[in-house]
Structures are given as C-alpha cells and as structure tokens.
Design an enzyme around this catalytic site. Structure first.
Site, PDB file in Angstrom:
ATOM      1  N   SER A 130       0.679  -1.126  -0.108  1.00  0.00           N
ATOM      2  CA  SER A 130      -0.017  -0.082   0.118  1.00  0.00           C
ATOM      3  C   SER A 130       0.993   1.169  -0.063  1.00  0.00           C
ATOM      4  CB  SER A 130      -0.976  -0.025   1.365  1.00  0.00           C
ATOM      5  OG  SER A 130      -1.498   1.239   1.508  1.00  0.00           O
ATOM      6  N   TYR A 158      -1.484  -0.791  10.666  1.00  0.00           N
ATOM      7  CA  TYR A 158      -1.914  -1.474   9.422  1.00  0.00           C
ATOM      8  C   TYR A 158      -0.673  -1.268   8.329  1.00  0.00           C
ATOM      9  CZ  TYR A 158      -3.562  -1.693   4.639  1.00  0.00           C
ATOM     10  OH  TYR A 158      -3.642  -1.750   3.171  1.00  0.00           O
ATOM     11  N   LYS A 162       2.438  -4.010   6.400  1.00  0.00           N
ATOM     12  CA  LYS A 162       2.723  -4.192   5.179  1.00  0.00           C
ATOM     13  C   LYS A 162       4.321  -3.842   4.880  1.00  0.00           C
ATOM     14  CE  LYS A 162      -1.328  -4.537   3.267  1.00  0.00           C
ATOM     15  NZ  LYS A 162      -1.633  -6.092   2.902  1.00  0.00           N
TER      16      LYS A 162
HETATM   17  P1  NAD Z   1     -10.910  -7.093   1.346  1.00  0.00           P
HETATM   18  O1  NAD Z   1     -11.219  -7.215   2.903  1.00  0.00           O
HETATM   19  O2  NAD Z   1     -11.970  -6.692   0.643  1.00  0.00           O
HETATM   20  O3  NAD Z   1     -10.272  -8.152   1.023  1.00  0.00           O
HETATM   21  C1  NAD Z   1      -9.195  -9.145   1.751  1.00  0.00           C
HETATM   22  C2  NAD Z   1      -9.749 -10.589   1.866  1.00  0.00           C
HETATM   23  O4  NAD Z   1      -8.750 -11.134   2.536  1.00  0.00           O
HETATM   24  C3  NAD Z   1     -11.180 -10.514   2.687  1.00  0.00           C
HETATM   25  O5  NAD Z   1     -12.089 -11.409   1.551  1.00  0.00           O
HETATM   26  C4  NAD Z   1     -10.901 -11.292   3.777  1.00  0.00           C
HETATM   27  O6  NAD Z   1     -11.827 -12.146   4.210  1.00  0.00           O
HETATM   28  C5  NAD Z   1      -9.379 -11.928   3.514  1.00  0.00           C
HETATM   29  N1  NAD Z   1      -8.768 -12.351   4.643  1.00  0.00           N
HETATM   30  C6  NAD Z   1      -8.198 -11.382   5.615  1.00  0.00           C
HETATM   31  N2  NAD Z   1      -7.557 -12.334   6.613  1.00  0.00           N
HETATM   32  C7  NAD Z   1      -7.408 -13.533   6.227  1.00  0.00           C
HETATM   33  C8  NAD Z   1      -6.674 -14.637   6.516  1.00  0.00           C
HETATM   34  N3  NAD Z   1      -5.817 -14.602   7.835  1.00  0.00           N
HETATM   35  N4  NAD Z   1      -6.898 -15.944   5.932  1.00  0.00           N
HETATM   36  C9  NAD Z   1      -7.668 -15.704   4.732  1.00  0.00           C
HETATM   37  N5  NAD Z   1      -8.282 -14.809   4.168  1.00  0.00           N
HETATM   38  C10 NAD Z   1      -8.157 -13.518   4.787  1.00  0.00           C
HETATM   39  O7  NAD Z   1      -9.742  -5.899   1.189  1.00  0.00           O
HETATM   40  P2  NAD Z   1      -9.401  -5.279  -0.245  1.00  0.00           P
HETATM   41  O8  NAD Z   1      -9.669  -3.923  -0.195  1.00  0.00           O
HETATM   42  O9  NAD Z   1      -9.728  -6.136  -1.405  1.00  0.00           O
HETATM   43  O10 NAD Z   1      -7.693  -5.343   0.023  1.00  0.00           O
HETATM   44  C11 NAD Z   1      -7.060  -6.261  -0.778  1.00  0.00           C
HETATM   45  C12 NAD Z   1      -5.532  -6.145  -0.252  1.00  0.00           C
HETATM   46  O11 NAD Z   1      -5.231  -5.016  -0.820  1.00  0.00           O
HETATM   47  C13 NAD Z   1      -5.198  -6.128   1.301  1.00  0.00           C
HETATM   48  O12 NAD Z   1      -4.055  -6.571   1.496  1.00  0.00           O
HETATM   49  C14 NAD Z   1      -5.149  -4.668   1.420  1.00  0.00           C
HETATM   50  O13 NAD Z   1      -4.439  -4.377   2.708  1.00  0.00           O
HETATM   51  C15 NAD Z   1      -4.629  -4.008   0.275  1.00  0.00           C
HETATM   52  N6  NAD Z   1      -4.805  -2.795  -0.089  1.00  0.00           N
HETATM   53  C16 NAD Z   1      -5.975  -2.329  -0.085  1.00  0.00           C
HETATM   54  C17 NAD Z   1      -6.411  -1.085  -0.399  1.00  0.00           C
HETATM   55  C18 NAD Z   1      -7.502  -0.407  -0.384  1.00  0.00           C
HETATM   56  O14 NAD Z   1      -7.953   0.868  -0.286  1.00  0.00           O
HETATM   57  N7  NAD Z   1      -8.732  -1.369  -0.579  1.00  0.00           N
HETATM   58  C19 NAD Z   1      -5.240   0.010  -0.700  1.00  0.00           C
HETATM   59  C20 NAD Z   1      -4.058  -0.458  -0.424  1.00  0.00           C
HETATM   60  C21 NAD Z   1      -3.808  -1.874  -0.111  1.00  0.00           C
END
Ligand code: NAD
Ligand code: GAL
Length: 681
Positions: A130, A158, A162
């Site tokens: 991120s 958080y 990362k």
């Molecule tokens: P999200 O919460 O929709 O997706 C994450 C998924 O991981 C969820 O379906 C959750 O159930 C699953 N999960 C969490 N912990 C788990 C575990 N221990 N075992 C198995 N499954 C698990 O989030 P997103 O927005 O799709 O984000 C996806 C990735 O991108 C994440 O790593 C997040 O940190 C990163 N990210 C997101 C953003 C944003 O703004 N959405 C920005 C930068 C980085």
C-alpha cells in the site's frame, strides 16, 4: 505467458474487493485460479458472482492463512505456480485499536503462507502492499508524485504490517535469489466491475470516500463529511490518486507476467506503484459521483482529520515502463461503475428476503447450496444442482417433492425438480439430421434420447445465482447459468443456458434463455418439479385438473414417440396414469418469451385449500403423473405430477416443427412459465 497450462494461481483474499476483480481478470487472461479466503471481511457470494461473470467454476477454500495444515492441503491438491496475496485486515483506524490482531493476521498469516509456499517449492508471489508504507511524504520537500525510492515510514499499525511483510519478502530473496516477489503499492482503489455484479461491500460504516458517498446516495447515510477544505489545492480539499479497481486488477496480471518472464533460475524483488499518476481532490471525486448519480448529494465540511496530508499522488512511471501497464479508466468511469454496483446491489451482496445454506451434511461444499427466497406467504428453495426447485411452500404447505442431501439428488434419475435440458423429452432413435448429416446423441431411454441424455442439465451444477430485486422492488430474481460444452451428450456446439426464477408473493416464474456457437443445435428447456397438493407423503390420487386443451399428440405406446396424429384427451383428474403431450397453440418461433402467458392447467385437491395454476408461453406441455418414481424411503410412484411446458416431442425430427427447436448462433432461445398459487374460491 498466459495460463495455458494445468497450473493454478493461488489468490489469497480472492473473495475480497480487489481480489475478486483480479480473479476475473486472471481468468479472462487464461489463468486457472484457486481462491483461499477465510471470509472474515467478505462473503462467498462474491466468488459465486465471479463464477457467473467468467462462466466457469472457480475452486474456493474457506481457509485461514494461519491454518498451515488446511493451507498445505490446497497446495497438495493443486499444481500452484504462483500466489497473489491479498488476504489481510486493512482498516487503518481499526489497526490502531487492535494492533496485535493486525500483526497476527497480516504478518503471521503471510509467514504461514510463505512457509507453505516454500515447502511446495512455489517461489513466485505478487504482494498487495500500500502507498501507506510511504507515510507522510510531505516530510520531504520534493517527493510528490511519490516514486518507489521514497523512504518508508508508515504511521499506523496497518501500514507497518505491510512494511514488515515487504521486508520479509526482501530478506527471503536475499537468502535465496530464486524467489520472485512483486511488491505492488496501491494508491486509492475505487469503482466496481462494469457488469455491476461485483464491487466493494464494506461491513459497517465505510472508511473510504466513495463507498461512503454511495451509501449517502441511496439513503443509507445522511451526508458526507469532508475533512477540511483549507488545504493548498485548487478547491481546498486533499489530493489523492484514485485508481479504478479493474485497472488495478490488470496491474496484477502485468506483474505476474513480468515475474514469469524473469530469466529461468533467476529471481527478483521489486516494488511498483499502482496508481494513475494523476491526483484528484475530494471535491473532484464528489462532483464526478454526483454526475453519475444525476443530482447533488448532501455534504458538510468538518475539521481536518488526524494524519491527513495534502497530496498523495503516485509516480507510476516504473509500472508504466517496466510492467507496460497503465491505468486506462478515469474517475468518471469509476463513479459510473460504482453507481451501477450500488443501485443493482443497494445492500451489497445481501438481499432482503434471500438466504442460502448448504444441503445437509455438506458443510463447506459450495456446490450443494440451497437458495431460499421468502415473499409473504411463499417460500421457494432452489439448488445449484440442476438449477432445481427443491421446495415451494405456500401458506405453510409444501407443494413439491424435494430431497435433503446432494447424494440423494445425485443418485435419483427422475429429474426431481430439475431443469431439463439441453433437450427436454424424447428424440427418436437418439439422432437427428442437420445440414445433410446425422448427429448421434446419447441414448438413455431405450432407443431414444430422453431429457438431454444421461448427463443432462439435471446433473449439472449451475453457476450463480445472481440474486436481486425486480425493478419495482416487488419480486426477487435468481439467475443461474450453465455452459454446456460442445459435444456434451452428443449435442453440437456449446450452449450457454440461463435459468431465471422470479418469485412474487404468490408465484414462481421461470424464464429460460440460451445461445449457441453452433450453426444449428436442438434446444428445449423445461422444469421437472413433482407437484403434490395433498402433502408430499401421499400420492396425487384425488387431484382434480382443468386443462386448457384436450388436443394431445398421439404417441406410439412403446416408444412414446408421436405418430403424427393428434388425438383428443379429456382429463379432469389425475387418478389414472397420464404421460402425454398436450398442444396449447401453434407457434413457430425459437423464442417464445415475448408471447403472453396462457393458462394451461389448474389443479386442486380435496384435502387442500390451495390451487396451483400453470401458465406458459410455450406451444405444448407434457403432463406426467410420476408413475415411474422409485426413491426408496422417500418417494414412490405417483408422489407428484409434472407439468412440463416446452416444444413438441421429437420436434427436431419433424419437418414442420424443426424451426421450433433448432437454435443457431444468430438467435436466442427463450420461454417463460409461471406456477402460481391461490386459495380456493
Ligand atoms: P478486502 O477486505 O475486501 O479483502 C481481503 C480479503 O482477505 C477478505 O476477503 C478477507 O476475508 C480475507 N482475509 C483476511 N484475512 C485473512 C486470513 N487470515 N486468511 C484468509 N483470508 C483472509 O480488502 P481489499 O480492499 O480487497 O484489499 C486487498 C488487499 O489490498 C489487502 O491486503 C489490503 O491491505 C490491500 N490494499 C487495499 C487498499 C484499499 O484501499 N482497498 C489499498 C491498499 C492496499
Ligand atoms: C417425463 C416423461 C416421462 C418420464 C419422466 C422421467 O417428462 O414424460 O415419460 O420419462 O419424464 O421419469
């Protein structure tokens, strides 16, 4: 390289927002995908909708990454060539309150994943990092747009998870330079899939600008709070780099392909920013979304929020040049797609009046899902298996025969509640002629082919359903789809068949539609529910019926194939055996959906206060009294009667009826049938 082999990409967190969109892109690029997600912040519905979009089953495992044993089994079962790792907890604010949970889930989860990968010699990983790892870049004089070499200093737990994971991946590479790690630092993902079928489904109060605004637009929240309008931007609100989630998803394919192209035996550790390189203010996004919605939305400017800074825009040059990837969509596209997702799914994946479970004894087997919709006095359950009707309960009385387990469904051969296809009813001698050639089909009924052959639609697992409310909000709609491969049971061409059920407060209507890539293939779809108005433990003896017609196809008593003559059949009760095709109207189209519904049958029973009515757009219907039923301990002969609207028996072999059933790649097959229920007058 695209995924042309039998190997799979493991997508952790593939049920989540960015993961689900990436799975769609991976499959569209030819990759095989297996998803692992513990559904802690998502629902299986996202996976089921991904399957619906790509028209393919996607293996899914409800596994927590920290459960090495279960994770290891997935690696044993699939030949995994690389991992895209999304699974994480991601709420900045929450992470400041429960840091340990964040470190355990994100860091520990990743360690377990990497251990399992190493144990199975999988050394390719694309990691969701991120822009938050950069921290407050305004601490430097000249770092905006932010380049990858900008020093990291995350300001919350958080972001620190990362940062730690990036370092772990770097250290692994330093220890073994055959590891290939792509670190993707996302800026602000927004929008949804243009189909409106998948999108962000935040639980609770949304943390991000657009999901919040979307909820304001549909009346779930009162107004948007804008945190500060005294920044040094063109309108005083902070600047961020918003990237359409589909562009972001495509960035993962580009990164994966980049890793796959690294020289054989060599490895790589490299970071890429995924952003547009163009900043937009909060007000820019607000106006773009209001434009998509069609009117202004309420907002209020409040004080600055702790930790917010003026500008976080990406320098995306490295991804543009090395990955040959760049964002193609803008904030207007994202707002339009988000608005479609929001209006089509006002409560995200949840739909009031709908819920699903799995059939008894099959926890975790998502192929045995039962989907129940409840509307006033009516409750109807459907299965993916055969897109079958399992239960129809009106005023607390069940009106159809159904079973409890998937095994029971699989072992019966009476098409219980199922969608019958690709070709309902009989095709004489299991063959037909097309373009001067004889096509031979699977014979499963003496010399005939019956109900699509021995592996017909009744035995297939349909994808979906997409569940939604009708435009007037009154009815619930469930859409299933099946891709029947060319050559299945001998039928030429691929057939994409859609089954759409609409449930109102006193009816269930089914609409079939199908398309093919063949120049001609026979299609005839119907439903094979066994109705019983006397309670499904007794037989249908005593059932009274009113039929719209007494015109029936005369059939050879041995083969049940029409002789060519029409006979008269006056049926007023179901006390005797009936297995006849009754002719309702002349029709010559492959698509009858736009015809008006005509009532063909009304049934009642002295022991019940209910009446069943069947209406259809189809030219004929088979009426069958279930005389061959034999499911020991469950259902015997005459447990129910079937009303199967469709095209005339063996039409494909009769010159004047052929055009009713032969579908080509320029047309769409279609029909509608409605089963409705009322109290006796
Ligand atoms: P999200 O919460 O929709 O997706 C994450 C998924 O991981 C969820 O379906 C959750 O159930 C699953 N999960 C969490 N912990 C788990 C575990 N221990 N075992 C198995 N499954 C698990 O989030 P997103 O927005 O799709 O984000 C996806 C990735 O991108 C994440 O790593 C997040 O940190 C990163 N990210 C997101 C953003 C944003 O703004 N959405 C920005 C930068 C980085
Ligand atoms: C009916 C058909 C019957 C029997 C039944 C399946 O549609 O008319 O003859 O084959 O299906 O058990």
């Amino acid at each position: 390289m695209t995924g042309t082999t039998n190997s799979y990409i493991l997508v952790t967190g593939g049920a989540g927002y960015i993961g689900s969109h990436t799975v769609v892109e991976l499959i569209n690029h030819g990759y095989n995908v297996v998803i692992v997600d513990n559904l802690s912040n998502s629902s299986y519905d996202a996976v089921s909708r991904v399957e619906y979009i790509v028209k393919k089953p996607v293996p899914f495992f409800n596994v927590d990454l920290r459960d090495s044993e279960k994770l290891g089994k997935v690696f044993e079962q699939y030949d995994i060539s690389g991992v895209i790792h999304f699974a994480a907890l991601k709420a900045v604010g929450e992470s400041t309150h429960i840091p340990l949970k964040y470190y355990d889930n994100n860091v520990n989860g990743t360690i377990k994943l990497l251990e399992t990968m190493a144990a199975h010699k999988v050394k390719t990983i694309v990691f969701s990092s991120s822009a938050t790892v950069y921290g407050d870049v305004t601490r430097f004089k000249d770092m905006i747009p932010i380049p990858e070499h900008c020093p990291n200093d995350p300001t919350n737990p958080y972001g620190k998870t990362k940062y730690v994971i990036e370092n772990i991946l770097h250290d692994i590479y330093n220890a073994d330079t055959t590891w290939k790690s792509a670190i993707l630092r996302y800026f602000n993902p927004i929008g949804a899939h243009p189909s409106g079928l998948i999108g962000e489904d935040p639980l609770g109060i949304p943390n991000n600008l657009l999901p919040y605004l979307a909820q304001v637009a549909i009346g779930r929240r009162e107004k948007l709070s804008i945190f500060g309008n005294d920044y040094d931007s063109h309108d005083g609100t902070p600047i961020r780099d918003y990237i359409h989630v589909v562009d972001l998803a495509k960035g993962h394919i580009a990164a994966l392909e980049y890793l796959n192209n690294v020289t054989e035996g060599a490895g790589l550790f490299r970071e890429w920013n995924l952003g547009t390189g163009k900043g937009s203010t909060v007000f820019d996004v607000y106006h773009a979304f209001c434009k998509a919605v069609g009117h202004e939305l309420p907002y209020e400017v409040v004080g600055r929020r702790d930790g917010d800074v003026l500008d976080l825009t990406a320098n995306a040059t490295r991804a543009n040049t090395e990955l040959k990837w760049s964002a193609e969509k803008n904030i207007d596209d994202a707002c339009r797609d988000l608005w479609k997702w929001t209006t089509d799914n006002p409560k995200g994946y949840a739909v009031a009046g709908y819920q699903w479970t799995t059939l008894a004894g099959t926890d975790g087997d998502y192929t045995s899902r039962v989907h129940t919709v409840t509307k006033d006095d009516l409750s109807v359950s459907f299965l993916n298996y055969g897109a079958s009707i399992q239960k129809v309960e009106f005023k607390n009385q069940n009106l159809v025969c159904g079973l409890d387990t998937l095994d029971e469904y699989k072992s019966q051969d009476i098409y219980l509640g199922a969608t019958v296809g690709r070709y309902a009813n009989r095709i004489a001698n299991g063959q037909f002629e097309i373009n001067g050639e004889t096509v031979k089909l699977d014979k499963n009924n003496g010399e005939n082919s019956l109900h699509g052959g021995s592996n017909g639609f009744n035995k297939q697992n349909f994808l979906g359903p997409i569940v939604k409310r009708s435009a007037d909000e009154e009815n619930l709609i469930l859409q299933f789809v099946l891709v029947d491969k060319a050559g299945a049971n001998g039928f030429p061409g691929e057939l994409i068949a859609a089954v759409e059920y609409t449930v109102g407060n006193d009816f269930v209507e089914v609409e079939y539609s199908a398309t093919t890539d063949a120049s001609g293939t026979p299609v005839n779809l119907t439903n094979h529910s066994y109705w019983n108005l006397a309670g499904n433990k007794s037989t249908i003896d005593g059932t009274q019926v009113k039929l719209a017609t007494s015109k029936a196809l005369e059939v050879d008593p041995n083969t049940l194939i029409p002789t060519g003559n029409v006979s008269t059949l006056d049926i007023s009760n179901l006390d005797g055996k009936v297995d006849n095709c009754l002719i309702v109207r002349e029709s010559s189209q492959i698509n009858t959906s736009s015809e008006s519904l005509v009532e063909v049958l009304e049934a009642s029973h002295p022991d019940s206060t209910l009446v069943l009515r069947v209406e259809t757009t189809e030219p004929s219907f088979q009426l069958y009294t279930g005389d061959y039923v034999d499911i020991p301990g469950k259902f015997g002969p005459r447990c129910g009667f079937c009303v199967e609207p469709g095209r005339l028996i063996n039409a494909v072999n009769v010159e004047k009826w052929k055009q009713l059933v032969l579908l080509d790649n320029k047309s769409t097959y279609g029909s509608r049938t409605r089963y409705s229920f009322k109290l006796k007058n």
